[in-house]
Scaffold this active site. Sequence first.
Site, PDB file in Angstrom:
ATOM      1  N   ASP A  23       0.535  -0.831   0.061  1.00  0.00           N
ATOM      2  CA  ASP A  23       0.229  -0.191  -0.009  1.00  0.00           C
ATOM      3  C   ASP A  23       0.660   1.128  -0.074  1.00  0.00           C
ATOM      4  O   ASP A  23       1.838   1.269   1.284  1.00  0.00           O
ATOM      5  CB  ASP A  23      -1.176  -0.201   1.483  1.00  0.00           C
ATOM      6  CG  ASP A  23      -2.303  -1.169   1.723  1.00  0.00           C
ATOM      7  OD1 ASP A  23      -1.895  -1.906  -0.090  1.00  0.00           O
ATOM      8  OD2 ASP A  23      -2.822  -1.307   2.168  1.00  0.00           O
TER       9      ASP A  23
ATOM     10  N   GLN B  11     -14.342  -3.742  -1.459  1.00  0.00           N
ATOM     11  CA  GLN B  11     -14.225  -2.691  -3.214  1.00  0.00           C
ATOM     12  C   GLN B  11     -14.233  -3.630  -4.595  1.00  0.00           C
ATOM     13  O   GLN B  11     -14.806  -3.339  -5.630  1.00  0.00           O
ATOM     14  CB  GLN B  11     -13.063  -2.236  -3.364  1.00  0.00           C
ATOM     15  CG  GLN B  11     -11.667  -2.926  -3.077  1.00  0.00           C
ATOM     16  CD  GLN B  11     -11.232  -3.467  -1.987  1.00  0.00           C
ATOM     17  OE1 GLN B  11     -11.937  -3.830  -0.912  1.00  0.00           O
ATOM     18  NE2 GLN B  11      -9.968  -4.037  -2.007  1.00  0.00           N
TER      19      GLN B  11
ATOM     20  N   ASN C 298     -20.044  -2.803   4.071  1.00  0.00           N
ATOM     21  CA  ASN C 298     -19.395  -1.013   4.505  1.00  0.00           C
ATOM     22  C   ASN C 298     -21.286  -0.562   4.457  1.00  0.00           C
ATOM     23  O   ASN C 298     -21.884  -0.649   3.112  1.00  0.00           O
ATOM     24  CB  ASN C 298     -18.666  -0.187   4.454  1.00  0.00           C
ATOM     25  CG  ASN C 298     -18.129  -0.163   2.757  1.00  0.00           C
ATOM     26  OD1 ASN C 298     -19.631  -0.291   1.985  1.00  0.00           O
ATOM     27  ND2 ASN C 298     -16.811   0.074   3.203  1.00  0.00           N
TER      28      ASN C 298
ATOM     29  N   THR D  22     -21.276  -2.316   8.876  1.00  0.00           N
ATOM     30  CA  THR D  22     -20.215  -1.587   8.921  1.00  0.00           C
ATOM     31  C   THR D  22     -20.847  -0.054   9.325  1.00  0.00           C
ATOM     32  O   THR D  22     -20.815   0.001   8.115  1.00  0.00           O
ATOM     33  CB  THR D  22     -18.437  -1.938   9.528  1.00  0.00           C
ATOM     34  OG1 THR D  22     -18.243  -1.481   7.731  1.00  0.00           O
ATOM     35  CG2 THR D  22     -18.059  -2.849   9.634  1.00  0.00           C
TER      36      THR D  22
ATOM     37  N   GLY E   7     -19.554   3.175  10.578  1.00  0.00           N
ATOM     38  CA  GLY E   7     -18.019   4.266  10.307  1.00  0.00           C
ATOM     39  C   GLY E   7     -18.318   4.464  11.705  1.00  0.00           C
ATOM     40  O   GLY E   7     -18.960   3.914  12.667  1.00  0.00           O
TER      41      GLY E   7
ATOM     42  N   LYS F 139     -20.710   5.687  13.462  1.00  0.00           N
ATOM     43  CA  LYS F 139     -22.476   4.807  14.018  1.00  0.00           C
ATOM     44  C   LYS F 139     -22.153   3.052  14.321  1.00  0.00           C
ATOM     45  O   LYS F 139     -22.706   3.662  14.850  1.00  0.00           O
ATOM     46  CB  LYS F 139     -23.305   5.724  12.913  1.00  0.00           C
ATOM     47  CG  LYS F 139     -23.754   6.794  12.970  1.00  0.00           C
ATOM     48  CD  LYS F 139     -24.510   6.815  11.730  1.00  0.00           C
ATOM     49  CE  LYS F 139     -24.790   8.185  11.174  1.00  0.00           C
ATOM     50  NZ  LYS F 139     -26.010   7.908   9.524  1.00  0.00           N
ATOM     51  N   GLY F 140     -20.779   3.698  14.395  1.00  0.00           N
ATOM     52  CA  GLY F 140     -20.662   1.629  14.663  1.00  0.00           C
ATOM     53  C   GLY F 140     -21.357   0.532  14.114  1.00  0.00           C
ATOM     54  O   GLY F 140     -20.779   0.885  12.899  1.00  0.00           O
TER      55      GLY F 140
ATOM     56  N   GLY G 102     -11.852  -1.748   8.190  1.00  0.00           N
ATOM     57  CA  GLY G 102     -12.619  -3.517   8.031  1.00  0.00           C
ATOM     58  C   GLY G 102     -12.394  -4.263   8.236  1.00  0.00           C
ATOM     59  O   GLY G 102     -12.972  -5.161   8.467  1.00  0.00           O
ATOM     60  N   ASP G 103     -10.530  -4.397   7.363  1.00  0.00           N
ATOM     61  CA  ASP G 103     -10.431  -5.613   7.819  1.00  0.00           C
ATOM     62  C   ASP G 103     -10.077  -6.335   9.354  1.00  0.00           C
ATOM     63  O   ASP G 103     -10.195  -7.274   9.747  1.00  0.00           O
ATOM     64  CB  ASP G 103      -8.938  -5.694   6.897  1.00  0.00           C
ATOM     65  CG  ASP G 103      -9.608  -5.577   6.093  1.00  0.00           C
ATOM     66  OD1 ASP G 103     -10.571  -5.901   5.172  1.00  0.00           O
ATOM     67  OD2 ASP G 103      -8.377  -4.540   5.067  1.00  0.00           O
TER      68      ASP G 103
END
Length: 315
Positions: free
Chosen positions: A12, A169, A192, A220, A222, A224-225, A253-254
């Site tokens: 990355d 993605q 997500n 998920t 963000g 907001k839990g 997320g991972d």
Amino acid sequence: MSLLVCGSLAYDTLLTFEDRFQNHILADQLHKISTTFLVPHMRREFGGCGGNIAYNLAMLGEEPLLMTTVGEDFAPYRAHLKRFGVNDKYVRTVRGEFTPQLFAISDRDANQIMALHPGAMTHAIINHIADVEEPIELAIVAPSGHSGSVQHCEELAAAGIPFIFDPGQELPLFSAEELHRLVGLASYVTLNDYESELMRERAGLTVDVMRGMVDAVIVTRGSKGSEIYTPDTVHHIPRVQMPNKPLDPLGCGDAYRAGLLYGISRGLDWIVTGRLANILGAIKITAQGPQSHFFDWDIITDLYAGSYGEPWPLA
């Protein structure tokens, strides 16, 4: 019994834009966008969905099996994985290819623009679930190339192995028919909030439809839990309040998905599993890069008690 992680490994390149994207993009001119973001900070990190998930599982004390394809430039990453106890027995090198490369720009609001060169990931179909010699308790199929993801879902289902379908993605690469079929093969689906809307738009698969097809749909959201939808219940899992400010969302997320795998495989209830997953994602966002954060069970139990007002149930 082992946890199997089917998902990409990538280098990355992470770039930081110190303003907001929205201040530099004309929303009504996206059809002919041509712009440059000045990114004064750049780092190169170990990443990829599979690598990120396995890294977090290793810190939880698991010894995950990782299945993916990489290029001839993989040696530094392999040494990194071995230091953390990730089993790379099913990581195969493809000659003449690069390990996948991700380029990500994050703005001051933690929004991201990413570009991915798939490299060796396009050869993921050379790996087969039948190649795994160890008994598999639970698997996840995270982004690892369209054909590879389809094949691994089909082979896991044929072998009777429960798995999480995590299109991530790669979701736009699947047809509506493929999404219906892969959700139907899976035991769990994780998305997500944006991906859940894209799933509805592309395939008509709303969360309510999917929760009738699998054991649980996890979304998920963000800051907001997260929410966990089972066929008869919705569990709302509040966010974790961290003392340190967010630095980098890449890999959150991972990290969350590693918590899901751990909780499901250990038979934890959905509330505890969701809280653990939230905690891992929250820890990750306070560190730069998807695999530079650290935690142990003392940190997890302290955050669990502080965020949810209850002791970690397995202490």
